[in-house]
Write a protein that holds these residues in place. Structure first.
Motif, PDB file in Angstrom:
ATOM      1  N   GLU A  82       0.784  -1.262  -0.100  1.00 58.48           N
ATOM      2  CA  GLU A  82      -0.064  -0.090  -0.012  1.00 58.48           C
ATOM      3  C   GLU A  82       0.887   1.219  -0.108  1.00 58.48           C
ATOM      4  O   GLU A  82       0.660   2.229  -0.717  1.00 58.48           O
ATOM      5  CB  GLU A  82      -0.963  -0.091   1.133  1.00 58.48           C
ATOM      6  N   ALA A  83       1.907   1.243   0.823  1.00 60.78           N
ATOM      7  CA  ALA A  83       2.851   2.427   1.018  1.00 60.78           C
ATOM      8  C   ALA A  83       3.570   2.660  -0.477  1.00 60.78           C
ATOM      9  O   ALA A  83       3.808   3.771  -0.941  1.00 60.78           O
ATOM     10  CB  ALA A  83       3.702   2.412   2.094  1.00 60.78           C
ATOM     11  N   GLN A  84       3.909   1.684  -0.909  1.00 55.20           N
ATOM     12  CA  GLN A  84       4.556   1.811  -2.204  1.00 55.20           C
ATOM     13  C   GLN A  84       3.620   2.295  -3.504  1.00 55.20           C
ATOM     14  O   GLN A  84       4.161   3.227  -4.330  1.00 55.20           O
ATOM     15  CB  GLN A  84       5.377   0.517  -2.770  1.00 55.20           C
ATOM     16  N   GLU A  86       1.131   4.299  -2.945  1.00 59.14           N
ATOM     17  CA  GLU A  86       0.687   5.494  -2.687  1.00 59.14           C
ATOM     18  C   GLU A  86       1.996   6.268  -2.783  1.00 59.14           C
ATOM     19  O   GLU A  86       1.556   7.563  -3.632  1.00 59.14           O
ATOM     20  CB  GLU A  86       0.258   5.598  -1.101  1.00 59.14           C
ATOM     21  N   ARG A  87       3.010   5.981  -2.725  1.00 52.64           N
ATOM     22  CA  ARG A  87       4.257   6.726  -3.303  1.00 52.64           C
ATOM     23  C   ARG A  87       4.335   6.798  -4.842  1.00 52.64           C
ATOM     24  O   ARG A  87       4.648   7.860  -5.342  1.00 52.64           O
ATOM     25  CB  ARG A  87       5.572   5.969  -2.749  1.00 52.64           C
ATOM     26  N   LEU A 117       6.560   8.431   3.125  1.00 53.31           N
ATOM     27  CA  LEU A 117       6.484   7.095   2.790  1.00 53.31           C
ATOM     28  C   LEU A 117       7.759   6.499   2.324  1.00 53.31           C
ATOM     29  O   LEU A 117       7.489   5.071   2.619  1.00 53.31           O
ATOM     30  CB  LEU A 117       5.510   7.144   1.345  1.00 53.31           C
ATOM     31  N   GLU A 120       9.007   4.821   5.508  1.00 53.83           N
ATOM     32  CA  GLU A 120       7.993   3.989   6.051  1.00 53.83           C
ATOM     33  C   GLU A 120       8.367   2.415   5.233  1.00 53.83           C
ATOM     34  O   GLU A 120       8.321   1.509   5.908  1.00 53.83           O
ATOM     35  CB  GLU A 120       6.708   4.072   5.691  1.00 53.83           C
ATOM     36  N   CYS A 121       8.483   2.598   3.772  1.00 53.23           N
ATOM     37  CA  CYS A 121       8.996   1.554   2.934  1.00 53.23           C
ATOM     38  C   CYS A 121      10.319   0.691   3.524  1.00 53.23           C
ATOM     39  O   CYS A 121      10.356  -0.278   3.444  1.00 53.23           O
ATOM     40  CB  CYS A 121       8.894   1.876   1.398  1.00 53.23           C
TER      41      CYS A 121
END
Length: 245
Positions: A82-84, A86-87, A117, A120-121
């Motif tokens: 999800e983070a990737q 969104e990034r 992000l 976070e990744c």
């Protein structure tokens, strides 16, 4: 980090237990017997079974820690995806064409979010790598624990049975039980003689209910007192219909 610490603690206790229990069943029983004899007589029986309960608890702790780590690994993988995504979405946004668009837009906030992000990744990738590194060894140790648990249970049951037989011999409880059976048999014979006498008086057999006490021969009592204690055999109940034997 917390999941990794819990996993490491459970793994350390399990590995120490595996290394401490001898592979030879006779050696395990001998070690436990010597430990049992050193304990206080009032506490040794409780402490004996506490050894097995601690072994079972060690297995449960490692099993729980591995389950939590697997769940955390699934969460980290899903959150990383999800983070990737969104990034990538933030990176694909078009740049402002004029100074006015730049001043009126939310570019600075988007940049900060894009950077957070990225951090976070990196953290999630590190957590995934660490959990994937730890889990194989822990799962292999979990596979060894059932055999160790069975070995401890067999040793505990053997030592407990030895202690029970020794207490019977020392307390003369078995002799007391045998004397009670002797008295009961004498009473039964007396009642049988009375029934026979009254049957002769009335000239016909009397139908009087009797209680029969099957009496084992003396050889059985002597064998029970002198029987050497043998290690128990644990039989797994694999009845597909769930009937216990």
């Amino acid at each position: 980090m917390l999941v990794g610490q819990q996993l490491a603690q459970a793994f350390g206790a399990a590995q120490a237990l595996i290394n401490r229990i001898p592979r030879d069943p006779d050696a395990a029983i001998w070690d436990l017997r010597r430990w049992y004899d050193r304990q206080h007589p009032a506490e040794r029986d409780r402490l004996l079974w506490q050894r097995f309960l601690e072994t079972r608890s060690t297995h449960a702790r490692l099993e729980h820690a591995i389950r939590v780590a697997r769940e955390a690994l699934d969460v980290e993988r899903s959150a990383l995806v999800e983070a990737q995504a969104e990034r990538v979405t933030l990176a694909a946004r078009s740049l402002p064409a004029t100074i006015e668009e730049e001043a009126a837009g939310t570019r600075p906030e988007a940049v900060r979010h894009y950077q957070s992000l990225g951090v976070e990744c990196q953290q999630r990738e590190a957590a995934i790598a660490e959990l994937e590194r730890l889990l194989p060894a822990h799962e292999q140790t979990l596979g060894q624990l059932p055999d160790v648990t069975v070995a401890v249970l067999a040793a505990v049951v053997t030592v407990d049975r030895e202690a029970f037989v020794r207490r019977l011999r020392e307390s003369s409880e078995l002799e007391h039980l045998r004397s009670r059976f002797e008295r009961l048999r004498t009473m039964a014979n007396t009642h049988a003689a009375e029934i026979g006498e009254w049957s002769q008086r009335v000239g016909r057999p009397l139908r009087i209910p009797r209680i029969a006490f099957p009496w084992p021969p003396a050889a059985i009592w002597d064998a029970l007192l002198a029987e050497p204690v043998k290690a128990p055999q644990l039989v797994w109940d694999e009845d597909p219909e769930g009937r216990s034997t």
